[in-house]
Design an enzyme around this catalytic site. Structure first.
Site, PDB file in Angstrom:
ATOM      1  N   TYR A   1      -1.349  -0.372  10.407  1.00 14.88           N
ATOM      2  CA  TYR A   1      -1.496  -1.021   8.985  1.00 14.88           C
ATOM      3  C   TYR A   1      -0.432  -0.548   8.308  1.00 14.88           C
ATOM      4  O   TYR A   1       0.092  -1.136   7.403  1.00 14.88           O
ATOM      5  CB  TYR A   1      -2.680   0.012   8.655  1.00 14.88           C
ATOM      6  CG  TYR A   1      -2.974  -0.481   7.026  1.00 14.88           C
ATOM      7  CD1 TYR A   1      -3.670  -1.588   6.667  1.00 14.88           C
ATOM      8  CD2 TYR A   1      -2.813   0.707   5.953  1.00 14.88           C
ATOM      9  CE1 TYR A   1      -3.855  -1.803   5.225  1.00 14.88           C
ATOM     10  CE2 TYR A   1      -3.108   0.313   4.807  1.00 14.88           C
ATOM     11  CZ  TYR A   1      -3.793  -0.767   4.256  1.00 14.88           C
ATOM     12  OH  TYR A   1      -4.190  -1.266   2.958  1.00 14.88           O
TER      13      TYR A   1
ATOM     14  N   SER B   1       1.030  -1.094  -0.134  1.00 14.47           N
ATOM     15  CA  SER B   1      -0.145   0.032  -0.203  1.00 14.47           C
ATOM     16  C   SER B   1       0.792   1.401   0.026  1.00 14.47           C
ATOM     17  O   SER B   1       1.896   1.186   0.662  1.00 14.47           O
ATOM     18  CB  SER B   1      -0.928  -0.060   1.242  1.00 14.47           C
ATOM     19  OG  SER B   1      -1.541   1.448   1.413  1.00 14.47           O
TER      20      SER B   1
HETATM   21  P1  NAD Z   1     -11.423  -5.993   0.352  1.00  9.43           P
HETATM   22  O1  NAD Z   1     -11.782  -5.799   1.746  1.00  9.43           O
HETATM   23  O2  NAD Z   1     -12.391  -5.650  -0.551  1.00  9.43           O
HETATM   24  O3  NAD Z   1     -10.623  -7.386   0.177  1.00  9.43           O
HETATM   25  C1  NAD Z   1      -9.933  -8.011   0.994  1.00  9.43           C
HETATM   26  C2  NAD Z   1      -9.933  -9.389   0.741  1.00  9.43           C
HETATM   27  O4  NAD Z   1      -8.960 -10.156   1.515  1.00  9.43           O
HETATM   28  C3  NAD Z   1     -11.260 -10.112   0.699  1.00  9.43           C
HETATM   29  O5  NAD Z   1     -11.262 -11.087  -0.228  1.00  9.43           O
HETATM   30  C4  NAD Z   1     -11.095 -10.668   2.315  1.00  9.43           C
HETATM   31  O6  NAD Z   1     -12.071 -11.603   2.268  1.00  9.43           O
HETATM   32  C5  NAD Z   1      -9.633 -10.987   2.328  1.00  9.43           C
HETATM   33  N1  NAD Z   1      -9.362 -11.475   3.586  1.00  9.43           N
HETATM   34  C6  NAD Z   1      -9.330 -10.424   4.901  1.00  9.43           C
HETATM   35  N2  NAD Z   1      -9.099 -11.142   5.765  1.00  9.43           N
HETATM   36  C7  NAD Z   1      -8.874 -12.414   5.651  1.00  9.43           C
HETATM   37  C8  NAD Z   1      -8.521 -13.593   6.461  1.00  9.43           C
HETATM   38  N3  NAD Z   1      -8.249 -13.381   7.731  1.00  9.43           N
HETATM   39  N4  NAD Z   1      -8.354 -14.612   5.546  1.00  9.43           N
HETATM   40  C9  NAD Z   1      -8.558 -14.678   4.370  1.00  9.43           C
HETATM   41  N5  NAD Z   1      -8.968 -13.749   3.687  1.00  9.43           N
HETATM   42  C10 NAD Z   1      -9.029 -12.556   4.191  1.00  9.43           C
HETATM   43  O7  NAD Z   1     -10.179  -4.939   0.232  1.00  9.43           O
HETATM   44  P2  NAD Z   1      -9.333  -4.537  -1.276  1.00  9.43           P
HETATM   45  O8  NAD Z   1      -9.356  -3.000  -1.253  1.00  9.43           O
HETATM   46  O9  NAD Z   1      -9.756  -5.393  -2.284  1.00  9.43           O
HETATM   47  O10 NAD Z   1      -7.842  -4.800  -0.534  1.00  9.43           O
HETATM   48  C11 NAD Z   1      -7.012  -5.824  -1.060  1.00  9.43           C
HETATM   49  C12 NAD Z   1      -5.696  -5.503  -0.654  1.00  9.43           C
HETATM   50  O11 NAD Z   1      -5.218  -4.294  -1.178  1.00  9.43           O
HETATM   51  C13 NAD Z   1      -5.382  -5.436   0.893  1.00  9.43           C
HETATM   52  O12 NAD Z   1      -4.341  -6.055   1.151  1.00  9.43           O
HETATM   53  C14 NAD Z   1      -5.297  -4.107   1.522  1.00  9.43           C
HETATM   54  O13 NAD Z   1      -4.715  -3.606   2.121  1.00  9.43           O
HETATM   55  C15 NAD Z   1      -4.765  -3.528  -0.258  1.00  9.43           C
HETATM   56  N6  NAD Z   1      -4.805  -2.078  -0.443  1.00  9.43           N
HETATM   57  C16 NAD Z   1      -6.025  -1.478  -0.653  1.00  9.43           C
HETATM   58  C17 NAD Z   1      -6.339  -0.457  -1.051  1.00  9.43           C
HETATM   59  C18 NAD Z   1      -7.721   0.383  -1.175  1.00  9.43           C
HETATM   60  O14 NAD Z   1      -7.638   1.542  -1.416  1.00  9.43           O
HETATM   61  N7  NAD Z   1      -8.651  -0.422  -1.482  1.00  9.43           N
HETATM   62  C19 NAD Z   1      -4.972   0.655  -0.959  1.00  9.43           C
HETATM   63  C20 NAD Z   1      -3.968   0.082  -0.461  1.00  9.43           C
HETATM   64  C21 NAD Z   1      -3.804  -1.197  -0.134  1.00  9.43           C
END
Ligand code: NAD
Length: 263
Positions: A155, A142
């Site tokens: 985080y 991130s």
């Molecule tokens: P999201 O919440 O839509 O998806 C997260 C996924 O991780 C889901 O499929 C969820 O079921 C899975 N997950 C969470 N906890 C889990 C566990 N204990 N066991 C198994 N699976 C688990 O979020 P997203 O925005 O798609 O994020 C995906 C990745 O991108 C994450 O690592 C997040 O930190 C990173 N990220 C997101 C953003 C953003 O703005 N959306 C920005 C930077 C980084």
């Protein structure tokens, strides 16, 4: 001409594939020809994603939060497929807490999923990649690990750790042909932002203002970069972090026009 982004015949594993960036990455890898193992907690959502894919996807329900989960999930993957070429470590949780709000349990919770399981799953699948002549690990970190966000110290720590482990693993496994890179998304309009985007007045526009390209990202913006790292298009790239944020963390967006200032 050889299509260096063609993943036909490769086996890919994507964690957190039930929605958001993970869903988009799983779909993009499948579209590029890979057979994808979809890992996540919600079988219903994983089935929904798999039903739209063409290369015999496999659904593997798993919760990656507990100690040991990364290792047992790696074994479960290897029981289902003959080996792994691509691993996308995308599963992660946010943790919006100021330093004084944050509890030790919350610290452990976010590090368990975002860091510990990510590393243990990767280690558990590495021998399989080496046996197949190498592979590609793509970690989703991130911009929070780069730019010092307010109110998200734990985080940010997890994502900085992911980028650091990316470089260290690239050093360990480069001689064995495993490349390890990370993708650092900025503001991607997925479920983790849904409530704030709906309920905090002006949030969408205010944050958008700090992005050079003047729009939030979508899962596909990140997924296409994941495919780049997964494929031979990035065959001479390892230990790198690529920021996918439309120009936010490292691009100036100040409204002050320096050209109008007296030097
Ligand atoms: P999201 O919440 O839509 O998806 C997260 C996924 O991780 C889901 O499929 C969820 O079921 C899975 N997950 C969470 N906890 C889990 C566990 N204990 N066991 C198994 N699976 C688990 O979020 P997203 O925005 O798609 O994020 C995906 C990745 O991108 C994450 O690592 C997040 O930190 C990173 N990220 C997101 C953003 C953003 O703005 N959306 C920005 C930077 C980084």
């Amino acid at each position: 001409m050889v299509d260096v982004q063609d993943l036909t015949g490769r086996i890919a594993v994507v964690t957190g594939a039930s929605r958001g960036i993970g869903e988009a990455s799983a779909r993009a890898l499948d579209a590029a020809g890979a057979r994808v193992v979809l890992i996540g907690r919600s079988v219903g959502d994983l089935d929904r994603v798999a039903s739209g894919m063409q290369n015999q996807p496999i659904v593997l329900p798993a919760d990656l939060s507990a100690r040991g989960a990364g290792t047992t999930t790696a074994q479960a993957v290897l029981d289902l497929v003959e080996g792994v070429d691509i691993l996308v470590n995308n599963a992660g949780i946010p943790m919006r807490r100021t330093p004084s709000q944050l509890t030790e349990d919350e610290f452990d919770e976010v590090f368990a999923i975002n860091v510990r399981s990510l590393l243990m799953l990767t280690v558990g699948l590495s021998d399989s990649m080496i046996e197949r002549g190498g592979g590609s690990v793509v970690n989703v970190s991130s911009v929070a690990g780069i730019n010092g966000p307010v109110g998200r110290v734990a985080y940010a720590g997890t994502k900085g750790a992911v980028d650091a482990m990316t470089r260290a693993l690239a050093a360990d496994w480069g001689p064995s042909g495993i490349r390890v890179n990370s993708v650092a998304p900025g503001l991607i309009a997925t479920a983790i932002w849904e409530e704030s985007r709906q309920n905090v007045p002006g949030l969408i526009e205010d944050l958008q203002d700090g992005i050079a390209l003047k729009r939030w990202g979508v899962g596909e913006d990140v997924a296409d970069v994941v495919v780049f790292f997964a494929s031979d298009a990035s065959r001479y790239v390892t230990g790198e972090t690529l920021v996918v944020d439309g120009g936010m963390a490292r691009v100036g967006t100040s409204k002050v026009k320096l050209t109008e200032l007296d030097d």
